[in-house]
Scaffold this active site. Sequence first.
Site, short mmCIF file in Angstrom:
data_model
loop_
_atom_site.label_atom_id
_atom_site.label_comp_id
_atom_site.label_asym_id
_atom_site.label_seq_id
_atom_site.Cartn_x
_atom_site.Cartn_y
_atom_site.Cartn_z
CG HIS A 376 -2.23 0.68 0.99
ND1 HIS A 376 -2.44 1.59 -0.04
CD2 HIS A 376 -3.42 0.60 1.65
CE1 HIS A 376 -3.67 2.04 0.00
NE2 HIS A 376 -4.30 1.46 1.02
CG ASP A 380 -2.81 5.22 -3.83
OD1 ASP A 380 -2.20 5.01 -2.77
OD2 ASP A 380 -2.62 6.22 -4.55
#
Length: 413
Positions: A376, A380
């Site tokens: 992450h 995204d």
Amino acid sequence: MILEMKVPSPGESIKEVEIATWLVKDGDYVEKDQAIAEVDSDKATLELPAEASGIITLKAEEGDAVAVGAVVCLIDTSAAKPSGAAPVAEVKEEAPKVETSTSSASVKVEAPKAAPVAEKTYATQAPSPAARKILDEKNMQPTDIVGTGKGGRITKDDAVNGVPSMGTPTGGTRGSERTKLSMLRRKVAERLVSAKNETAMLTTFNEVDMTAIYALRAEYKDAFKDKHGLGLGFMSFFTKAVTRALQLFPDVNSMIDGQEKIAYDFCDISVAVSGPKGLMVPVMRSAETLSFRGVEAEIKRLAIRARDGQITVDEMTGGTFTISNGGVFGSMLSTPIINPPQSGILGMHNVVDRAIVKNGQIVIAPVMYVALSYDHRIIDGRESVGFLVAVKEALENPVEHLMGGNAKKALEL
């Protein structure tokens, strides 16, 4: 002449290896290019061939960590070869037989000896009538009770109080064995822990209706096999779907290097396969350029090399994304761990007939759950979810998205 055999470098970043197995014994006569040992690096298991013919003297033990360039054995090249090489053959053939015989003998002799040890503390005489009645009421056997009476006879008090603990073992084997992890397994463990601790790993899931792929395989698998000598499996569809999705969402095909992001315009797909030494992840180079036939041929080649222990370090480095198929072992759902320094991994699972809704109707269809684990820090939610949806739509409509509208042409039939 005494030849010193040194550990060759398996790869640029590898500084030491571990002697996994000696394939010869100290004092054996070896032929040039004969495999004399298997050595583990932190990336692969490799065979060490003899550099010359002669009598070998081992300088390292199994399990030893040896620096690249260090001497592991000596070969006396002036030693005469045994006539007909019979002594060498006999030693190699007889050694396993002796070990097997010794091993089996020890099991056969020791196992029966262990039984009387447990039996000594239990009843050796019939229980008293009162004790027998109590045991019958409790559905217990005399052998479950320790007898304190004369000659090991079970008394009434023994029967009343002698309830064995459910956690007390009364039979079977309870052995254990401690073995050293191979260098490859230790490196895998280190990398997995590193991936969990040093990345912001998150997993997103989806399901895929495999009806269209099942139909294509049923229609063309025989012709594909006859034409190319290869099976038409799921991996070619998934590889094509993944390379398409990576081109649509390039952030998934990138990785972090310090404070910089490295993006790739090619798709080197790592494929997790099970080998004799554990999990290996060879790489399909430029998979986006491969046809269905090309993917199946490359996967078959890499799987055979992994199975035979011939995978090289170069074949397992440099991937940009990984596909792992736990479904072949029956996995329904999992959260695969990223293969660093990559930023994403797709987990495939088993295909099960499930009730789903199509056109407002509940129908039965072959469904696979898929999972995308991603870093992450660099990917995204929009990219991760969009990537997995792109994989799903390509697999559910492969003719349009993966075959250019012509299945026969795409399969080169």
